[in-house]
Write a protein that holds these residues in place. Sequence first.
Motif, PDB file in Angstrom:
ATOM      1  N   ASP A   1       0.964  -1.344  -0.087  1.00  0.00           N
ATOM      2  CA  ASP A   1      -0.042   0.173   0.073  1.00  0.00           C
ATOM      3  C   ASP A   1       0.919   1.167  -0.254  1.00  0.00           C
ATOM      4  OD1 ASP A   1      -1.719   2.339   0.598  1.00  0.00           O
ATOM      5  OD2 ASP A   1      -2.485   0.951   2.399  1.00  0.00           O
ATOM      6  N   PRO A   2       0.932   1.886  -1.194  1.00  0.00           N
ATOM      7  CA  PRO A   2       1.589   3.375  -1.186  1.00  0.00           C
ATOM      8  C   PRO A   2       1.560   4.333  -0.133  1.00  0.00           C
ATOM      9  CG  PRO A   2       0.218   3.228  -2.985  1.00  0.00           C
ATOM     10  CD  PRO A   2       0.036   1.782  -2.233  1.00  0.00           C
ATOM     11  N   THR A   3       0.204   4.056   0.372  1.00  0.00           N
ATOM     12  CA  THR A   3      -0.093   5.213   1.633  1.00  0.00           C
ATOM     13  C   THR A   3       0.509   4.716   3.098  1.00  0.00           C
ATOM     14  OG1 THR A   3      -2.091   4.045   2.324  1.00  0.00           O
ATOM     15  CG2 THR A   3      -2.285   5.685   0.244  1.00  0.00           C
ATOM     16  N   PHE A   4       0.967   3.623   2.853  1.00  0.00           N
ATOM     17  CA  PHE A   4       1.706   3.054   4.239  1.00  0.00           C
ATOM     18  C   PHE A   4       3.083   3.479   4.168  1.00  0.00           C
ATOM     19  CE2 PHE A   4       3.902   0.194   7.276  1.00  0.00           C
ATOM     20  CZ  PHE A   4       2.941   0.340   8.299  1.00  0.00           C
ATOM     21  N   ASP A   5       3.620   4.339   5.159  1.00  0.00           N
ATOM     22  CA  ASP A   5       4.687   4.865   5.056  1.00  0.00           C
ATOM     23  C   ASP A   5       6.085   3.867   5.664  1.00  0.00           C
ATOM     24  OD1 ASP A   5       7.029   6.488   4.670  1.00  0.00           O
ATOM     25  OD2 ASP A   5       6.609   7.871   6.454  1.00  0.00           O
ATOM     26  N   TYR A   6       6.228   2.790   4.682  1.00  0.00           N
ATOM     27  CA  TYR A   6       7.029   1.826   5.370  1.00  0.00           C
ATOM     28  C   TYR A   6       8.580   2.242   5.349  1.00  0.00           C
ATOM     29  CZ  TYR A   6       7.810   0.837   0.434  1.00  0.00           C
ATOM     30  OH  TYR A   6       8.150   0.962  -0.967  1.00  0.00           O
TER      31      TYR A   6
ATOM     32  N   LYS B   1       2.092  -0.506  13.841  1.00  0.00           N
ATOM     33  CA  LYS B   1       1.616   0.248  12.722  1.00  0.00           C
ATOM     34  C   LYS B   1       1.365  -0.689  11.685  1.00  0.00           C
ATOM     35  CE  LYS B   1       3.068   4.746  14.085  1.00  0.00           C
ATOM     36  NZ  LYS B   1       4.172   5.789  14.154  1.00  0.00           N
TER      37      LYS B   1
ATOM     38  N   TRP C   1      -2.431  -1.782  10.372  1.00  0.00           N
ATOM     39  CA  TRP C   1      -2.768  -1.624   8.899  1.00  0.00           C
ATOM     40  C   TRP C   1      -3.222  -2.825   8.159  1.00  0.00           C
ATOM     41  CZ3 TRP C   1       0.182  -4.377   4.980  1.00  0.00           C
ATOM     42  CH2 TRP C   1      -0.200  -3.700   3.690  1.00  0.00           C
TER      43      TRP C   1
END
Length: 208
Positions: free
Chosen positions: A123-128, A199, A203
């Motif tokens: 998921d690109p919105t998850f700031d991994y 997190k 998620w």
Amino acid sequence: MEPEELIESLTPDNRTKVGIKMSGGTDSSLAAYLLAKKFSRDSKKRQIIPIIITEPKAPFQLQFASQVIAFIESQFAFRFQTPETFLLQQEDKIDFMRTIENQLFTNDTVDLVISAVTHEPKDPTFDYKHGPDDDRTQENQKNLWDDRILTPFINIDKKEIADYYVKNDLIESLFNLTRSCVSTTKDFSFHCGKCWWCKERLWAFGRL
Ligand SMILES: [Zn+2]
């Protein structure tokens, strides 16, 4: 592929002693669950040897992995071998893993090691990108015994792991026995909700 297909597609050949790194987290617990399920139907006498590394700052791994093993044994006609447990005594966890693997292979304790490391969140919105510098990439898995270290979940992320838990009714059972949080505490009754692992768990599963 789904987690179960990925584990099913593993072919241990004539290798019977399969080590699996168990942290008490959702990914390695599911890998152990599916492997025990597979081996419980296998006519060959396969062994699963849990490999558990305990970190002194947050020594939850043994406790959680043990309760996960007890649950899995209650579900299938399968018994795990006595775990190989190690106390992390250095900062570099990757390097420590390499040392342990080398020892386990050299001593013929295990024939294979399964590492249930998953892909970082897709998921690109998850700031991994601010995640821990751990052993997520295959590149870091490389070592002398490469062909004996299997990473079946390397191309799926935790949400795909979570989907399997939900579809197979494992949330109230297996999931609730796992812990992802690495915050420094001796009280394991809660997840901190703040560390990167919490997190990622939130998620993927929508809960801690
Ligand atoms: Zn946490």
